[in-house]
Structures are given as C-alpha cells and as structure tokens.
Design a protein around this motif. Sequence first.
Motif, PDB file in Angstrom:
ATOM      1  N   UNK A  84       0.812  -1.221   0.000  1.00 61.79           N
ATOM      2  CA  UNK A  84       0.000   0.000   0.000  1.00 61.79           C
ATOM      3  C   UNK A  84       0.845   1.270   0.000  1.00 61.79           C
ATOM      4  N   UNK A  85       2.183   1.130  -0.108  1.00 68.51           N
ATOM      5  CA  UNK A  85       3.078   2.280  -0.154  1.00 68.51           C
ATOM      6  C   UNK A  85       3.687   2.672   1.175  1.00 68.51           C
ATOM      7  N   UNK A  86       3.205   2.111   2.277  1.00 73.13           N
ATOM      8  CA  UNK A  86       3.781   2.415   3.583  1.00 73.13           C
ATOM      9  C   UNK A  86       5.167   1.797   3.724  1.00 73.13           C
ATOM     10  N   UNK A  87       6.041   2.495   4.465  1.00 71.10           N
ATOM     11  CA  UNK A  87       7.373   2.001   4.797  1.00 71.10           C
ATOM     12  C   UNK A  87       7.541   2.170   6.306  1.00 71.10           C
ATOM     13  N   UNK A  88       7.964   1.104   6.975  1.00 76.79           N
ATOM     14  CA  UNK A  88       8.121   1.135   8.430  1.00 76.79           C
ATOM     15  C   UNK A  88       9.540   0.767   8.807  1.00 76.79           C
ATOM     16  N   UNK A  89      10.113   1.525   9.750  1.00 74.90           N
ATOM     17  CA  UNK A  89      11.453   1.267  10.262  1.00 74.90           C
ATOM     18  C   UNK A  89      11.336   0.664  11.647  1.00 74.90           C
ATOM     19  N   UNK A  90      12.102  -0.387  11.905  1.00 71.12           N
ATOM     20  CA  UNK A  90      12.012  -1.080  13.179  1.00 71.12           C
ATOM     21  C   UNK A  90      12.479  -0.281  14.377  1.00 71.12           C
ATOM     22  N   UNK A  91      13.683   0.223  14.336  1.00 72.82           N
ATOM     23  CA  UNK A  91      14.278   0.885  15.493  1.00 72.82           C
ATOM     24  C   UNK A  91      14.921   2.205  15.095  1.00 72.82           C
ATOM     25  N   UNK A  92      14.151   3.297  15.041  1.00 73.58           N
ATOM     26  CA  UNK A  92      14.747   4.587  14.682  1.00 73.58           C
ATOM     27  C   UNK A  92      15.915   4.968  15.590  1.00 73.58           C
ATOM     28  N   UNK A  93      15.895   4.493  16.828  1.00 73.35           N
ATOM     29  CA  UNK A  93      16.971   4.816  17.768  1.00 73.35           C
ATOM     30  C   UNK A  93      18.293   4.136  17.415  1.00 73.35           C
ATOM     31  N   UNK A  94      18.301   3.238  16.418  1.00 74.65           N
ATOM     32  CA  UNK A  94      19.534   2.553  16.032  1.00 74.65           C
ATOM     33  C   UNK A  94      20.483   3.475  15.273  1.00 74.65           C
ATOM     34  N   UNK A  95      20.101   4.708  15.075  1.00 77.36           N
ATOM     35  CA  UNK A  95      20.953   5.641  14.333  1.00 77.36           C
ATOM     36  C   UNK A  95      22.264   5.948  15.059  1.00 77.36           C
ATOM     37  N   UNK A  96      22.376   5.599  16.333  1.00 77.74           N
ATOM     38  CA  UNK A  96      23.597   5.911  17.058  1.00 77.74           C
ATOM     39  C   UNK A  96      24.705   4.873  16.861  1.00 77.74           C
ATOM     40  N   UNK A  97      24.542   3.946  15.939  1.00 76.46           N
ATOM     41  CA  UNK A  97      25.607   3.013  15.585  1.00 76.46           C
ATOM     42  C   UNK A  97      26.466   3.673  14.502  1.00 76.46           C
ATOM     43  N   UNK A  98      27.740   3.824  14.764  1.00 78.74           N
ATOM     44  CA  UNK A  98      28.591   4.490  13.776  1.00 78.74           C
ATOM     45  C   UNK A  98      28.871   3.566  12.587  1.00 78.74           C
ATOM     46  N   UNK A  99      29.113   4.170  11.451  1.00 74.24           N
ATOM     47  CA  UNK A  99      29.421   3.458  10.204  1.00 74.24           C
ATOM     48  C   UNK A  99      28.339   2.454   9.799  1.00 74.24           C
ATOM     49  N   UNK A 100      27.073   2.786  10.027  1.00 74.14           N
ATOM     50  CA  UNK A 100      25.971   1.902   9.645  1.00 74.14           C
ATOM     51  C   UNK A 100      25.187   2.538   8.504  1.00 74.14           C
TER      52      UNK A 100
END
Length: 150
Positions: A84-100
């Motif tokens: 249906x066009x939706x996109x879901x991200x599991x863990x937005x807080x995972x952004x604090x992993x460097x080089x990911x």
Amino acid sequence: MEPKSTVDDTALNGIMLYCGQLGLEFKGRTPITSKVGPFGEWEKLINCPTPMSYAVGFELRSQKYQGTDTDDSAAINMKLYCSDGNVFEGYPESRNYRNARYTGPQMCSAGKGICGIQTEVEAYQFLGDDTSLNNVRVKCCNANNFYKKY
C-alpha cells in the motif's frame, strides 16, 4: 534485538514474518523465521496496517567492520515496504551506531510479495566478537495467492 551494551553488542539477532491469507485476522497468521541468533528477545512488531496490504520489500541496516579492537554488530535495523506504499522502520533509535548504512530497497517484482525468509547468522564466538544476524534474503511469491478464497 539485544539491548545496546558496551561489551559485545549483537543488535539484531533474527527476523520473524507472519504469513497467511489476506483478509484473515492477524491472530490467524503463522509465524515463520529462519535461523536466529542466541542473544536478546523478540521485541517490535512491524506490519503492513492496511487490511489487504502485504510486504513487498525490505532494507537491512548494517554496520561495517569496525576493526580488531572495536565491537562489531552487523545487522542493526530493518525497514519493511508494504504493497500500500507504507514504509516502516524497526528501530529509529539505532541511528547511534557508527558506520551503519541501509542496503537500499530490496523489492519483489510487480504483483509479488514476500513469502519466505533466509538469514545468515554468525555462530556464537564464545570469547570472540559476536555479530549474530549478518544478512537476509527473501523469497517473493505471486500476490494472488495471498487473498482469502471465498
């Protein structure tokens, strides 16, 4: 997902899909998974919320090799793309992993949806650096088979 630690963080250890015919309630769907790592617990449920939508693609966020003296985590997050066009991200807080970075969308061809999963999971390293989930591959099937037959 294993909680972030300072010792040996494995992050994402497994992915479980719930499969069944569209039109059935969620509780009537069957959970399927491939190999799962030994750390952490099942946490966040991401699903396509529209009653007749289904998964058509994903992106895996992974951390590249950090070097011999730094903890490696490999897969740390996932995005799910719905018909249906939706996109879901599991863990937005995972952004604090460097080089990911995310892989970029891995999509089924038109008229198909995700119907199977295969995971690459590193074996427990005992005294070494554990990464657990390293890669994901999905199988795409004809979406006409997803609809409830009346």
